[in-house]
Design a protein around this motif. Structure first.
Motif, PDB file in Angstrom:
ATOM      1  N   SER A 127     -15.898  23.042 -45.153  1.00  0.00           N
ATOM      2  CA  SER A 127     -16.031  24.620 -44.759  1.00  0.00           C
ATOM      3  C   SER A 127     -14.725  25.156 -44.508  1.00  0.00           C
ATOM      4  O   SER A 127     -14.691  26.708 -45.019  1.00  0.00           O
ATOM      5  CB  SER A 127     -16.644  24.466 -43.402  1.00  0.00           C
ATOM      6  OG  SER A 127     -17.909  24.085 -43.295  1.00  0.00           O
ATOM      7  N   PRO A 150     -25.761  24.036 -44.795  1.00  0.00           N
ATOM      8  CA  PRO A 150     -24.920  23.223 -44.036  1.00  0.00           C
ATOM      9  C   PRO A 150     -23.854  22.616 -44.495  1.00  0.00           C
ATOM     10  O   PRO A 150     -23.902  21.889 -45.567  1.00  0.00           O
ATOM     11  CB  PRO A 150     -26.182  21.999 -43.543  1.00  0.00           C
ATOM     12  CG  PRO A 150     -27.650  22.656 -44.008  1.00  0.00           C
ATOM     13  CD  PRO A 150     -27.129  23.512 -45.096  1.00  0.00           C
ATOM     14  N   ALA A 155     -20.435  28.847 -44.454  1.00  0.00           N
ATOM     15  CA  ALA A 155     -20.610  28.462 -43.241  1.00  0.00           C
ATOM     16  C   ALA A 155     -19.466  28.031 -42.277  1.00  0.00           C
ATOM     17  O   ALA A 155     -19.270  27.641 -41.212  1.00  0.00           O
ATOM     18  CB  ALA A 155     -21.879  27.617 -42.842  1.00  0.00           C
ATOM     19  N   GLY A 172     -22.685  30.731 -36.170  1.00  0.00           N
ATOM     20  CA  GLY A 172     -23.859  30.063 -36.175  1.00  0.00           C
ATOM     21  C   GLY A 172     -23.866  28.792 -35.301  1.00  0.00           C
ATOM     22  O   GLY A 172     -22.634  28.106 -35.302  1.00  0.00           O
ATOM     23  N   GLY A 173     -24.865  28.546 -34.504  1.00  0.00           N
ATOM     24  CA  GLY A 173     -24.945  27.568 -33.385  1.00  0.00           C
ATOM     25  C   GLY A 173     -24.374  27.821 -32.034  1.00  0.00           C
ATOM     26  O   GLY A 173     -24.776  27.434 -31.093  1.00  0.00           O
ATOM     27  N   ARG A 223     -24.471  23.604 -34.871  1.00  0.00           N
ATOM     28  CA  ARG A 223     -24.885  24.284 -36.223  1.00  0.00           C
ATOM     29  C   ARG A 223     -26.194  23.613 -36.716  1.00  0.00           C
ATOM     30  O   ARG A 223     -26.930  24.198 -37.384  1.00  0.00           O
ATOM     31  CB  ARG A 223     -23.856  24.455 -37.491  1.00  0.00           C
ATOM     32  CG  ARG A 223     -22.917  25.476 -37.131  1.00  0.00           C
ATOM     33  CD  ARG A 223     -21.601  25.286 -38.234  1.00  0.00           C
ATOM     34  NE  ARG A 223     -20.654  26.548 -37.839  1.00  0.00           N
ATOM     35  CZ  ARG A 223     -19.330  26.323 -38.415  1.00  0.00           C
ATOM     36  NH1 ARG A 223     -18.975  25.318 -38.983  1.00  0.00           N
ATOM     37  NH2 ARG A 223     -18.763  27.486 -38.125  1.00  0.00           N
TER      38      ARG A 223
END
Length: 296
Positions: A127, A150, A155, A172-173, A223
């Motif tokens: 990531s 994912p 992300a 996100g999350g 996430r």
């Protein structure tokens, strides 16, 4: 974007997606093993009950035979002995199946924890590197368009991206209202200036550990849709408790002790509740961002 630039960003994203898929498949396999063991235990219990009924019928037949004058009852006696042996075998099978269920239930939690411990750093690294690559390509006039997923570069954590606008960005999350905010945009009234200002509850090392745990375990798990029960299971599997536990990290950053920032004009923020010590640790360890509840 075409050519090598697109190929590189898509390759990084593909690695992230493959790691995420492997983690999911590993969890599914562990769950399936436990389901299968429970099914075997249920079947073994049913077989034991059936053997018990067979034995009771054999014993009833033996009693009826013995009630007859001068009856030898040899066959009936042999049948009782055979059914007793069969019941004992069935009981041992039930005991083994129940022990397998207990062991698998415990090892399932440990397996998922160990798998996450191995895979999560790889997902985090892809990531971060994907976001860094995208930022570089953007700086030279190219834009990464790798498919999101994912663990993919799109992300990536804000610490590896250049936040838009005021420097805080929804991730996100995270729960609603929480953002990762750049440290250099936050004003901290009465800031902590050294280790001597820490009490006995949390040391600077504890807080540094919590920041790493948040990046490497808590945020990726959020996430993936996990919640507080997941972190409790990880702690149980690894024997963690207190200041260096995932549950404490989760609640400390995203619960009642969360850092609270007030958004100010011009894209800056002011610390209004909690977090003075965490800001000092973040600065000392070179973190670019902190998770915070932002009030606008």
């Amino acid at each position: 974007m075409t050519g090598p630039a697109r190929s590189h960003t898509e390759a990084v994203a593909a690695v992230g997606r493959a790691l995420a898929a492997y983690e999911t498949q590993a969890g599914v396999a562990a769950d399936a093993a436990l389901v299968a063991a429970r099914r075997i235990a249920t079947d073994a219990a049913a077989a034991q009950a059936d053997r018990q009924r067979h034995l009771e019928r054999a014993e009833a037949d033996l009693r009826a035979c013995r009630a007859e004058p001068e009856a030898r009852c040899t066959a009936e006696q042999a049948r009782v002995v055979q059914e007793q042996h069969g019941l004992e075998v069935a009981r041992r099978a039930v005991s083994m199946a129940e022990r397998a269920v207990r062991d698998l239930a415990a090892s399932r939690v440990r397996f998922r924890s160990e798998a996450a411990a191995l895979i999560t750093p790889g997902r985090t690294m892809t990531s971060v590197k994907g976001a860094e690559l995208e930022a570089y390509l953007s700086s030279v006039g190219l834009r990464a368009v790798a498919s999101a997923g994912p663990g993919s570069s799109s992300a990536g954590p804000v610490s590896a991206q250049r936040p838009s606008g005021g420097g805080g960005r929804d991730i996100g999350g995270l729960p609603e209202g929480f953002e990762l905010v750049a440290l250099d945009l936050v004003d901290v009234p009465d800031p902590v200036t050294g280790r001597d200002q820490f009490g006995k509850g949390y040391s600077p090392e504890d807080m540094a550990w919590a920041f790493s745990a948040f990046d490497d375990v808590v945020l990726p798990a959020l996430r993936a849709g996990e919640g507080s029960e997941y972190f409790a299971s990880l702690d149980a599997a690894e024997g963690r408790m207190g200041t260096r536990s995932y549950s404490d990290t989760y609640s400390g950053f995203l619960g009642s002790d969360a850092i609270v920032l007030e958004a100010r004009p011009g894209g800056r923020y002011e610390l209004s509740e909690n977090g003075r010590h965490r800001f000092w640790v973040a600065q000392q360890t070179g973190r670019p961002t902190v998770p915070a509840l932002v009030r606008r």
